[in-house]
Write an enzyme that holds these catalytic residues in place. Sequence first.
Site, PDB file in Angstrom:
ATOM      1  N   VAL A  29      20.002  16.246  33.538  1.00  0.00           N
ATOM      2  CA  VAL A  29      20.972  16.797  32.590  1.00  0.00           C
ATOM      3  C   VAL A  29      22.366  16.596  33.172  1.00  0.00           C
ATOM      4  CG1 VAL A  29      21.736  18.828  31.308  1.00  0.00           C
ATOM      5  CG2 VAL A  29      19.317  18.558  31.869  1.00  0.00           C
ATOM      6  N   ASP A 135       8.006  28.184  26.973  1.00  0.00           N
ATOM      7  CA  ASP A 135       8.519  28.119  28.344  1.00  0.00           C
ATOM      8  C   ASP A 135       9.747  29.023  28.506  1.00  0.00           C
ATOM      9  OD1 ASP A 135       8.447  27.316  30.981  1.00  0.00           O
ATOM     10  OD2 ASP A 135       9.549  25.457  30.653  1.00  0.00           O
TER      11      ASP A 135
END
Length: 350
Positions: A29, A135
Amino acid sequence: MGRIDECTSPLPGEWMKGKLVGSGSFGSVHLAMSKSTGGLFVVKSSQSCDGALALENEAMILESLNSPYVVRCMGIENGRGKSCNVFLEYMAGGSLSDVAQIFAGAFDEDVVRLYSREILHGLKYLHKKGIVHCDLKCKNVLLSSSGNVKLADFGCAKRLKDEGNPVLSTAIGGTPLWMAPEVLRNEGLDFACDIWSLGCTVIEMATGRAPWAAEISDPVAAVLKIACSSERPQFPRHFSSEGLDFLAKCLERDPKRRWSAEQLLNHPFVSGNPMRVSRKGETFSPASTLDDIATYDDTSECNSDCGDESCEGNEFAVRNPFSRCSDERSRNTVKPVCHFESSEFWITVR
């Protein structure tokens, strides 16, 4: 209706990749900037087939959503072969895990209440859309500089239903220490799984440690204990009675008795409504305004034909004719093959 604060996907060659701000099993990222507007966003990039599939799944789900409690997807850029870029809204505060480390490692209970309420709004929205996040943890909840909280990292998310119809899934992902017992036992996936993970996330926010961290040091033992024992992760000792009751509703091992996101939004821990006390001296929280009506005796028998074993011994369901004897949410159960995948290392013990 248009997307909130809508942004267009940057065209190829019209954006610049900046510094690395995160990484996981899917890829990396980076902070990014639009050359045409100067606006900041983040780009998730993958260089593997599995990573590309996870990013495509995340983009597909996020592009169907429009909520102030879910991070916004600006678009996807597919390259050749394994390459894939997903453009996402930039949240300047980072993850709740990052923020906690800046402020002594954990949050005060008042802040935990605030963030829990915002997370619940996000879960309520997702579940109405037929989506399970799968998650939920502090690393996957992002904070803006103004204090807005948004759910992120939908690489493991599953759609249980589409326009009212069940959708079959072939794999379950997540981070085991935050996963519900029934998921680890491979008994299927349901919205209640996210509620268990929420309870684990509340513990994480309040203590600065992963759930089960104080009880388990071996990964295999952790999975076995969560899946097969009757125990729950240790609750924060400094929590108020309302906070402890909230955790008990989230971390109920029977998923049928676990409260829904909508019910939890009415819990005193996040709503500010007072805790009630039964005639037997037990505390409980109204799940709706009707749940505060007491017209039956504690000794009355439940006349409901619901057939749910959870009615037995449930004083509150017996004493209130308007209260549902059990959680009657419609459930679309999927029985997939379980494997542990995560956006990062699958287990963290601090």
